[in-house]
Scaffold this active site. Structure first.
Site, PDB file in Angstrom:
ATOM      1  N   SER A 272       0.806  -1.222   0.000  1.00 23.44           N
ATOM      2  CA  SER A 272       0.000   0.000   0.000  1.00 23.44           C
ATOM      3  C   SER A 272       0.843   1.279   0.000  1.00 23.44           C
ATOM      4  CB  SER A 272      -0.979  -0.013   1.173  1.00 23.44           C
ATOM      5  OG  SER A 272      -1.899  -1.064   0.987  1.00 23.44           O
ATOM      6  N   LYS A 326      -8.929  -5.270  11.264  1.00 21.03           N
ATOM      7  CA  LYS A 326     -10.144  -4.841  10.553  1.00 21.03           C
ATOM      8  C   LYS A 326     -11.370  -4.802  11.472  1.00 21.03           C
ATOM      9  CE  LYS A 326      -8.755  -6.095   5.881  1.00 21.03           C
ATOM     10  NZ  LYS A 326      -9.082  -6.800   4.652  1.00 21.03           N
ATOM     11  N   ASP A 367     -13.033  -3.761   0.172  1.00 19.16           N
ATOM     12  CA  ASP A 367     -12.666  -5.082  -0.361  1.00 19.16           C
ATOM     13  C   ASP A 367     -13.786  -5.694  -1.198  1.00 19.16           C
ATOM     14  OD1 ASP A 367     -10.103  -5.259   0.670  1.00 19.16           O
ATOM     15  OD2 ASP A 367     -10.779  -6.140   2.563  1.00 19.16           O
TER      16      ASP A 367
END
Ligand code: NAP
Length: 538
Positions: A272, A326, A367
Site C-alpha cells: 500500500s 479490521k 474489499d
C-alpha cells in the site's frame, strides 16, 4: 534594494539551515572502505554525512583528518559533516579511550567538520567541557550536538532531558533518540518536536520508530538518518535513503503535508505505501502514505488512533486497515460515533478510515466492491447480472467474508467450501448460503469459482486449492491471491480456456477506492497495477 537582497540572502540561509537534512552515516573499518561509502552516499542523494569514527579500526586523529579532507575534496564543498566517536555505552562500536575520542572531535573542527556529536552524559565533566568549548571557540563554523540515547525504552522525562541539555550548553543542538517498543511510544517524540523550535534532533529507533524518522521532516527536526543500503544501517529501524526518497516521498514532505497510512502487523510486506505514494506523486498531492506498525489488539489500536487524531497538527486524513485490525477498526468507529458503511457493518470488518477536516470519522470496506468490480469488468457484465449467478467460494476467512457479503448483497447463489467445517458453516449461515466441505469440490457446479484461501501464495506457488480436472468448461475463475500474479490455479484455468480474474485486479480496485476516499480524486489504475507488479518482481 539593499534591504531586499539582504532579506532574501537571510531567508535562503534560514531555509538552508532549517530544512531537515537527510543524513547518511559512514560506518567503515578503514579509510578505503569509508571512501567507498562516502562516494555511494553522495551518489544516492545524501544531504549530510555523519562520520562514525568509532567504527574505524586503528583510530587516530590523522586518520579522521584524512577522511574529512577526502569528503571535502570529493564532494560539493557545502556537504556538511558531523563527526561522531560514540562511547560504547551509547552505541559505539569500538571502545576507544575518552581522551582519544575528544581529541578526534576537537581536531575534526580544525579539519573543517561543521558539527561534532558528543554524549551529553560525558559532556558533564568540566575538563571535557573546557576542551570542547575551546575547540569550538577557535572554529569559525563548528557546532556541537549533545546527544542522549536510550536503546531499551523511552526516556524517563524527555522534556526535562531536552531542557537540561540546553541549560548546560544553550548553543548546542540537542539530540534525543530512544527505542520505541510500540508505535505509540513515538508520540512523545512528535510532541517534543511540535512544542520546541530551532535545531533539535528527536526520533525513535526500532521498527516501531520508522514513522518518527520519516516525520522528523514534517515536524522540523534538524536531521534524520538513512543508510546507504540494508547492510550499512547503524541503528535499529534505519531505512535506506532510496526507501526514504522513492517509497516515502521524503523530498516532498512539508510541514503541512497530509498524512495517510496502513495500520497493520506485520506491515513491512505491505504494497500500500508503494501504490498510494506513487499515485500521490503522479497527482502532485501534498500527501504521504506511511507504514504504521500497530502491534497488539483493540486497546493498542484504540490508543494509536486516539494519539494520532488528538494531535490535529499531525494532519492525519485517513488510514487503510488490514490484518489483524479490521474488526478493531469497526469497533473503534462504532465506539467513536463514526459513520459506518452498512455493508462494512454486515461484513464485520473495516479496511478504510477517513477523518474529515472537521474531525468526523467514517469507516468503509472497499474489499467487497473491489472484488465485485474485478468480476464484473473482466466478465463484461453488470452488478445486476450477478443476481442468481451460481458461485463457488473456497475459504471462509476475512476475504471470503467480504466477497460473500458483496455477492450475496448482489443476489448471487453462493456455495462456500472450507477446510474447517464449523467456520464455513457459520459464514454460510450468516449470509444465507450453502456450505460443503472441501472433499465435495469434485461435484462443483458453478459459473464462477473464487479462491479465498492462501493456497498457491508465494512461496507455495506449486499448490492449488482445486485440481485442474474439477474446473468445468465455461467456468470463470477468480484467485484472490496476488503474489504471484499468475497462480497455478489461474494457469490451469487458462488451459481450460476459462476466463480468469487475478488477485491484483482486486487489490488495485480496493486501492483505487481508498485513494478516492482519501483524496476525492481518481488514481491512475495502470500506475497502481504497474507499481504492484514492480514490487512483486523484487
Ligand atoms: P484468513 O482470514 O486467514 O483465511 C484463510 C482461509 O484460507 C481460511 O478459510 C482457511 O481455512 C483457508 N486455508 C488456509 N490454508 C489452507 C490450506 N492449506 N488448506 C485449506 N484451506 C486453507 O485469510 P484472508 O484474510 O481471508 O486472506 C486469504 C487470502 O486472500 C490471502 O492469503 C491473500 O492471498 C488473499 N488476499 C487478497 C487480497 C486482494 O486484494 N487480492 C486482499 C487480502 C487477501 P480454515 O478456515 O480451515 O483455516
Amino acid at each position: 534594494m539593499c534591504f531586499y537582497s539582504c532579506f532574501w540572502g537571510f531567508s535562503l540561509l534560514y531555509v538552508w539551515i532549517m530544512e531537515t537534512k537527510l543524513i547518511v552515516p559512514i560506518a567503515a573499518k578503514d579509510l578505503d572502505q569509508a571512501k567507498g561509502q562516502v562516494k555511494a552516499a553522495l551518489g544516492t542523494g545524501a544531504e549530510m554525512l555523519e562520520l562514525r569514527t568509532d567504527y574505524l579500526e586503528n583510530l587516530s586523529v590523522d586518520l579522521v583528518k584524512n577522511l574529512i579532507a577526502f569528503v571535502k575534496s570529493d564532494s560539493d564543498k557545502r556537504m556538511p559533516i558531523i563527526v561522531t566517536c560514540r562511547d560504547k555505552r551509547q552505541g559505539g562500536v569500538i571502545d576507544y579511550p575518552q581522551k582519544l575520542r575528544v581529541d578526534v572531535l576537537t581536531s575534526s573542527l580544525k579539519a573543517g567538520a561543521e558539527f561534532i556529536d558528543f554524549e551529553y552524559d560525558n559532556y558533564l565533566s568540566i575538563e571535557i567541557q573546557e576542551k570542547i568549548r575551546l575547540a569550538l571557540s577557535q572554529s569559525s563554523k563548528g557546532r556541537l550536538i549533545l546527544s542522549a540515547h536510550n536503546f531499551e525504552t523511552r526516556f524517563a522525562n524527555i522534556g526535562k532531558l531536552y531542557r537540561d541539555i540546553l541549560a548546560v550548553c544553550p548553543e548546542a543542538i540537542p539530540k534525543l533518540v530512544y527505542a520505541a517498543n510500540h508505535i505509540n511510544d513515538c508520540f512523545e517524540a512528535f510532541d517534543l518536536l511540535h512544542q520546541t523550535s530551532g535545531e533539535r534532533i528527536v526520533f525513535c529507533m526500532g521498527q516501531a520508530g520508522l514513522v518518527s524518522r520519516i516525520l522528523a521532516k514534517k515536524l522540523g527536526g534538524f536531521v534524520t538518518f538513512a543508510s546507504i543500503d540494508d547492510q550499512s544501517a547503524t541503528a535499529p529501524g534505519q531505512s535506506t535513503i532510496e526507501q526514504f526518497k522513492k517509497l516515502y516521498r521524503y523530498d516532498d514532505i512539508k510541514s503541512d503535508t497530509e498524512l495517510f497510512g496502513v495500520i497493520a502487523d506485520p506491515v513491512g510486506h505491505s504494497l500500500s505505501p508503494a501504490i498510494h505514494n506513487a499515485c500521490f506523486t503522479e497527482k502532485r498531492l501534498n500527501n504521504i502514505y506511511l507504514p504504521l506498525l500497530v502491534e497488539g489488539g483493540q486497546q493498542e489500536f484504540d490508543s494509536f488512533l486516539h494519539n494520532a487524531l488528538f494531535r490535529k497538527w499531525l494532519n492525519f486524513g485517513g488510514f487503510s486497515v488490514t490484518i489483524p485490525h479490521k474488526q478493531n477498526a469497526l469497533n473503534f468507529a462504532r465506539a467513536n460515533l463514526g459513520f459506518v458503511e452498512p455493508l462494512a457493518e454486515k461484513i464485520g470488518a473495516v479496511n478504510t478510515l477517513i477523518i474529515s477536516r472537521g474531525g468526523k470519522l467514517s469507516a468503509y470496506n472497499t474489499d467487497y466492491s473491489a472484488a465485485l468490480d474485478a468480476i464484473t469488468s473482466t466478465l463484461g457484465i453488470s452488478r445486476a447480472d450477478l443476481n442468481g449467478l451460481p458461485v463457488a467460494v473456497i475459504g471462509a476467512g476475512g476475504v471470503a467474508r467480504a466477497i460473500v457479503a458483496g455477492l450475496s448483497d448482489a443476489g448471487a447463489k453462493i456455495r462456500i467450501y472450507n477446510r474447517t467445517v464449523t467456520r464455513g458453516e457459520k459464514l454460510a449461515g450468516e449470509f444465507n448460503c450453502d456450505f460443503a466441505p472441501l472433499d465435495d469440490l469434485p461435484n462443483i457446479d458453478a459459473k464462477l469459482l473464487i479462491n479465498c484461501t492462501s493456497i498457491g501464495m508465494h512461496p507455495n506457488v506449486d499448490a492449488t486449492p482445486i485440481p485442474q480436472e474439477y474446473l468445468k468448461k465455461g467456468m470463470a475463475v477468480f484467485d484472490t491471491v496476488y503474489n504471484p500474479a499468475k497462480t497455478l490455479l489461474l494457469k490451469e484455468a487458462k488451459k481450460k480456456r476459462a476466463k480468469t480474474i487475478d488477485g491484483i485486479s482486486m487489490f488495485v480496485n480496493q486501492g483505487l477506492a481508498q485513494f478516492k476516499l482519501f483524496t476525492n480524486t481518481d488514481a491512475n489504475p495502470d500506475l497502481m497495477r504497474k507499481t504492484v507488479l514492480g514490487c512483486l518482481s523484487h
